[in-house]
Scaffold this motif. Structure first.
Motif, PDB file in Angstrom:
ATOM      1  N   PRO A  61       0.828  -1.203   0.000  1.00 53.48           N
ATOM      2  CA  PRO A  61       0.000   0.000   0.000  1.00 53.48           C
ATOM      3  C   PRO A  61       0.869   1.263   0.000  1.00 53.48           C
ATOM      4  O   PRO A  61       2.000   1.256   0.504  1.00 53.48           O
ATOM      5  N   GLY A  62       0.316   2.346  -0.539  1.00 52.42           N
ATOM      6  CA  GLY A  62       1.077   3.582  -0.687  1.00 52.42           C
ATOM      7  C   GLY A  62       1.707   4.088   0.593  1.00 52.42           C
ATOM      8  O   GLY A  62       2.881   4.475   0.603  1.00 52.42           O
ATOM      9  N   ALA A  63       0.946   4.082   1.695  1.00 54.13           N
ATOM     10  CA  ALA A  63       1.502   4.586   2.955  1.00 54.13           C
ATOM     11  C   ALA A  63       2.707   3.757   3.383  1.00 54.13           C
ATOM     12  O   ALA A  63       3.711   4.308   3.863  1.00 54.13           O
ATOM     13  N   GLN A  64       2.637   2.454   3.188  1.00 55.40           N
ATOM     14  CA  GLN A  64       3.767   1.604   3.555  1.00 55.40           C
ATOM     15  C   GLN A  64       4.949   1.869   2.625  1.00 55.40           C
ATOM     16  O   GLN A  64       6.096   1.915   3.066  1.00 55.40           O
ATOM     17  N   GLY A  65       4.665   2.055   1.336  1.00 54.17           N
ATOM     18  CA  GLY A  65       5.738   2.364   0.391  1.00 54.17           C
ATOM     19  C   GLY A  65       6.468   3.637   0.755  1.00 54.17           C
ATOM     20  O   GLY A  65       7.700   3.690   0.734  1.00 54.17           O
ATOM     21  N   VAL A  66       5.719   4.675   1.122  1.00 56.13           N
ATOM     22  CA  VAL A  66       6.354   5.938   1.519  1.00 56.13           C
ATOM     23  C   VAL A  66       7.131   5.746   2.822  1.00 56.13           C
ATOM     24  O   VAL A  66       8.224   6.286   2.982  1.00 56.13           O
ATOM     25  N   SER A  67       6.600   4.932   3.740  1.00 61.62           N
ATOM     26  CA  SER A  67       7.338   4.691   4.995  1.00 61.62           C
ATOM     27  C   SER A  67       8.646   3.948   4.729  1.00 61.62           C
ATOM     28  O   SER A  67       9.643   4.185   5.402  1.00 61.62           O
ATOM     29  N   PHE A  68       8.652   3.053   3.725  1.00 61.43           N
ATOM     30  CA  PHE A  68       9.899   2.361   3.361  1.00 61.43           C
ATOM     31  C   PHE A  68      10.922   3.380   2.846  1.00 61.43           C
ATOM     32  O   PHE A  68      12.107   3.329   3.198  1.00 61.43           O
ATOM     33  N   HIS A  69      10.465   4.277   1.970  1.00 59.64           N
ATOM     34  CA  HIS A  69      11.357   5.310   1.432  1.00 59.64           C
ATOM     35  C   HIS A  69      11.874   6.192   2.567  1.00 59.64           C
ATOM     36  O   HIS A  69      13.068   6.500   2.638  1.00 59.64           O
ATOM     37  N   PHE A  70      10.987   6.552   3.457  1.00 57.81           N
ATOM     38  CA  PHE A  70      11.335   7.386   4.609  1.00 57.81           C
ATOM     39  C   PHE A  70      12.465   6.764   5.435  1.00 57.81           C
ATOM     40  O   PHE A  70      13.472   7.418   5.725  1.00 57.81           O
ATOM     41  N   ILE A  71      12.338   5.499   5.810  1.00 63.33           N
ATOM     42  CA  ILE A  71      13.365   4.895   6.668  1.00 63.33           C
ATOM     43  C   ILE A  71      14.684   4.775   5.913  1.00 63.33           C
ATOM     44  O   ILE A  71      15.758   4.931   6.497  1.00 63.33           O
ATOM     45  N   ASP A  72      14.616   4.549   4.598  1.00 57.24           N
ATOM     46  CA  ASP A  72      15.842   4.521   3.796  1.00 57.24           C
ATOM     47  C   ASP A  72      16.588   5.841   3.921  1.00 57.24           C
ATOM     48  O   ASP A  72      17.819   5.864   4.018  1.00 57.24           O
ATOM     49  N   TYR A  73      15.864   6.958   3.915  1.00 58.51           N
ATOM     50  CA  TYR A  73      16.534   8.254   3.894  1.00 58.51           C
ATOM     51  C   TYR A  73      16.910   8.739   5.280  1.00 58.51           C
ATOM     52  O   TYR A  73      17.832   9.563   5.408  1.00 58.51           O
TER      53      TYR A  73
END
Length: 196
Positions: A110-122
């Protein structure tokens, strides 16, 4: 209150852009906490991830979008452009309601999870870049609390030993900052470059 992943991600990416702006040509060959990667390799990876996640936010699951490419004569400018690109993609209406195909993981989320994955990467890659440059990195406390929640949700174990795994196995955390705790959970030594 729901977590505002778009805003937190934007904050983490902006920190990474500020750190990247400090990179000089002589820094590109410096080692980083990412085993075997130089600053140049790290910036290339971070740039590719921005384009990959931006594509995923539009439903594009082409693995080629995630492939690192040489950053040419202006690695910092190339990185900044990729950051602007993903932030613009994530700012689109309804992005959190989209399904993100993540070919590197072999699944969609889901989109929110995808953005959270990107967030933790950065969050983590900003720490990587700061360590490589020998400077400090700071995040707002609420950002770090959200980062801790994501980090503790990342599965640990043998999967992290597989080639190409996003994170190494978790390390014991013996105290320090919230950011130290996050990076230890995700397999990096807060004391890098010292060997534990």
């Amino acid at each position: 209150m729901p977590t505002n992943w778009i805003e937190l991600d934007s904050q983490a990416v902006q920190v990474s852009v500020e750190l990247a702006a400090r990179v000089r040509a002589a820094d590109l060959s410096r080692p980083t906490p990412c085993a075997g990667w130089t600053v140049d390799d790290l910036l290339a990876h971070m740039t590719a991830q921005h384009y990959g996640f931006a594509a995923a936010s539009r439903g594009d699951g082409d693995l080629a979008r995630w492939k690192p490419r040489p950053l040419r004569q202006d690695p910092v400018g190339s990185y900044r452009a990729s950051a602007d690109h993903v932030l613009s993609a994530f700012a689109a209406d309804g992005v959190l309601d989209q399904v993100f195909p993540l070919p590197e993981l072999g699944r969609s989320v889901p989109g929110a999870q995808g953005v959270s994955f990107h967030f933790i990467d950065y969050v983590v890659h900003s720490w990587d870049l700061a360590k490589a440059l020998g400077v400090e990195v700071e995040f707002a406390p609420e950002l770090l609390e959200a980062g801790l929640a994501v980090a503790t949700a990342v599965p640990d174990g043998k999967a992290r030993l597989a080639p190409g795994a996003s994170f190494a196995p978790a390390l014991a955390w013996t105290g320090g900052s919230r950011l130290d705790e996050i990076v230890a959970i995700l397999g990096r030594s807060p004391r890098w470059p010292e060997i534990d």
